[in-house]
Design an enzyme around this catalytic site. Sequence first.
Site, PDB file in Angstrom:
ATOM      1  N   GLY A 169       0.362  -1.593   0.234  1.00  0.00           N
ATOM      2  CA  GLY A 169       0.225   0.275  -0.124  1.00  0.00           C
ATOM      3  C   GLY A 169       0.881   1.081  -0.038  1.00  0.00           C
ATOM      4  N   SER A 214      -4.189   6.838  13.731  1.00  0.00           N
ATOM      5  CA  SER A 214      -4.135   8.619  13.489  1.00  0.00           C
ATOM      6  C   SER A 214      -4.909   9.488  13.918  1.00  0.00           C
ATOM      7  CB  SER A 214      -5.812   8.347  12.664  1.00  0.00           C
ATOM      8  OG  SER A 214      -5.541   9.476  11.779  1.00  0.00           O
ATOM      9  N   TYR A 217     -14.544   4.128  10.694  1.00  0.00           N
ATOM     10  CA  TYR A 217     -13.095   4.224  10.123  1.00  0.00           C
ATOM     11  C   TYR A 217     -12.474   4.633  11.547  1.00  0.00           C
ATOM     12  CZ  TYR A 217      -8.610   5.651   9.054  1.00  0.00           C
ATOM     13  OH  TYR A 217      -6.960   5.620   8.999  1.00  0.00           O
ATOM     14  N   LYS A 240      -9.606   3.016  14.899  1.00  0.00           N
ATOM     15  CA  LYS A 240      -8.178   3.227  15.152  1.00  0.00           C
ATOM     16  C   LYS A 240      -8.631   3.278  16.745  1.00  0.00           C
ATOM     17  CE  LYS A 240      -5.854   2.608  11.134  1.00  0.00           C
ATOM     18  NZ  LYS A 240      -5.974   1.996  10.851  1.00  0.00           N
ATOM     19  N   TYR A 242      -0.894   9.402  12.843  1.00  0.00           N
ATOM     20  CA  TYR A 242      -0.273  10.048  11.547  1.00  0.00           C
ATOM     21  C   TYR A 242      -1.200  10.672  11.613  1.00  0.00           C
ATOM     22  CZ  TYR A 242       0.714   4.953  10.272  1.00  0.00           C
ATOM     23  OH  TYR A 242       1.725   4.120  10.046  1.00  0.00           O
ATOM     24  N   LEU A 282      -7.731  15.596  -0.792  1.00  0.00           N
ATOM     25  CA  LEU A 282      -7.205  16.760  -1.288  1.00  0.00           C
ATOM     26  C   LEU A 282      -5.973  16.885  -2.202  1.00  0.00           C
ATOM     27  CD1 LEU A 282      -7.462  19.318  -1.314  1.00  0.00           C
ATOM     28  CD2 LEU A 282      -5.520  20.383   0.379  1.00  0.00           C
TER      29      LEU A 282
END
Length: 340
Positions: free
Chosen positions: A11, A126, A151, A155, A178, A201
Site C-alpha cells: 500500500g 491516525s 473507520y 483506530k 499519522y 486533497l
Amino acid sequence: MKRILVTGGLGYIGSHTVVELQEAGYEVSIIDNLSNSSIDVLDGITRISNKRPHFKQLDLRDKKGLSDYFEVHQNIDGVIHFAASKAVGESVEKPLFYYENNITSLIYLLQNCTKHNIDHFIFSSSCTVYGEPDRLPITEEAPVKLAISPYGNTKQISEEIIQDLCKISDIRSIALRYFNPIGAHPTSEIGELPLGIPQNLVPFITQTAAGVREQLSVFGDDYNTPDGSCIRDYIHVVDLAKAHVVALKRIIDKKEMVSFEIFNIGTGQGNSVLEVVHAFEKVTGQKINYKIVNRRPGDVTSVYADTKKANSELHWKAELTLEEALLSAWKWEQKIRNNN
Ligand code: NAD
Ligand code: WQD
C-alpha cells in the site's frame, strides 16, 4: 539481520516504509491481499532498493492461512501493521466490513505474535482519534474524542486492544498517529494509487492538474481560519516512513519506559486547503481549476501536531517541505499517467 513483517506493505505508506526498512538494513516480508494495491508495487520497491522483499498474497482475516504463514516463517522479529481499509466515507456506508477488516485482522495478527513470541509491534493509527481538538497544536495527551466514523472508531479500538495486550504479555508496541500523509518517493517508483475518485486533497489536486478531474471542490471557505479553509498537517510520506524505522529501533533496543507508547507523526505545521492549492501551483507551474463549495460533513476546522514527543524521544523530525511533497506527488501523477 532482523526480519520485519510488514502487513499492507504494497500500500501507499507501507511500500515507502519497506524501502526505508531495507535501507536501514532490515530484511522485509510483506503480507498484502492486494485489495487496495497492485502487485507492480513490488517491482517499484525492488527498483529502488535492488532488493526484492519476500511477498505473500494473503488476507489477514484468513485465520488458518495466517496461522500457517507464521508456522512456516519462524524468523520474524517484529511486525509493522498497515493493512486496513481507510476510506472514512465508505466506512459509514459499510461499518461491519470496516470492523471486520480492521479489527479481526489485528486480533488474528496479535494472536500469532503472542504464540510465536514476536514482541515488537508498530501500529498505524491516525490523528482522526483526536476529532475536533480543544487545543492546538495537538499533543498525545489530548483526549480521544468520540469517533465520527466507523473507520476512526477502528483506530481507537485497535489502540485499546494493543494496549490491553501489552499489559499482560511481553509485547512492546508503538502506535503512530499519522497526520495527513502526502507525496511520493523521490524516484517516482512508488506513490499513492487511489482507486476511483480520490477522497483526499492532494491526489484530487494532482488529478485535476493532469486533466483527469475537471475541477477541484474546496470544501468551505467560511471556517474560523485566516483564509476560511480548513487547516491540516501535511507530512511527506518519506518522512512518515522513516518514523517507523526509528520507532521499531526504539522497541527493539528496549529504550522505552512503558510497553505501549503513542507518538504523533506530523510536521507540526498547519496549512490551509487554499495554501496547499497555491503552493502546488507555484512549485509545479500548473494552474488548478478550483471552486469553493459547501463544507464537507464531518470535517474538523484545524488539526496539526505537537511533535515534541517524537522529536525528543524518537529523535525523529519531519525534514521535507510541503513544496517538496507536492512536487513529488505531481511527478508521480505524471509518471502514472504516462504509463497508462
Ligand atoms: P493503503 O490502502 O494504500 O494500504 C493498505 C494496504 O493493506 C493495501 O495494500 C491493502 O491491499 C492492504 N490490506 C487491506 N486489508 C487487508 C487484509 N485484510 N489483509 C491483507 N492486506 C490488506 O493505505 P495507506 O494509506 O498506506 O494506509 C496504511 C495504514 O495507515 C492504514 O492502517 C491506514 O488506516 C493508516 N492511516 C492512513 C492515513 C492516510 O491518510 N493514508 C492516515 C492515517 C492512518
Ligand atoms: C484535507 C482537507 C478537506 C478533498 C483524512 C481522514 C483521516 C486521515 C487522513 C486516515 C480537508 C479538504 C479534500 C477535496 C477539499 N486518514 N478537501 N477538497 O479529511 O483531513 O483526513 O485523511 O486515518 O482520518 O479523515 O484529509 O485529504 O480528505 O482533506 O477541499 O476534494 O482538504 O475538506 O479540509 P482529512 P483529506
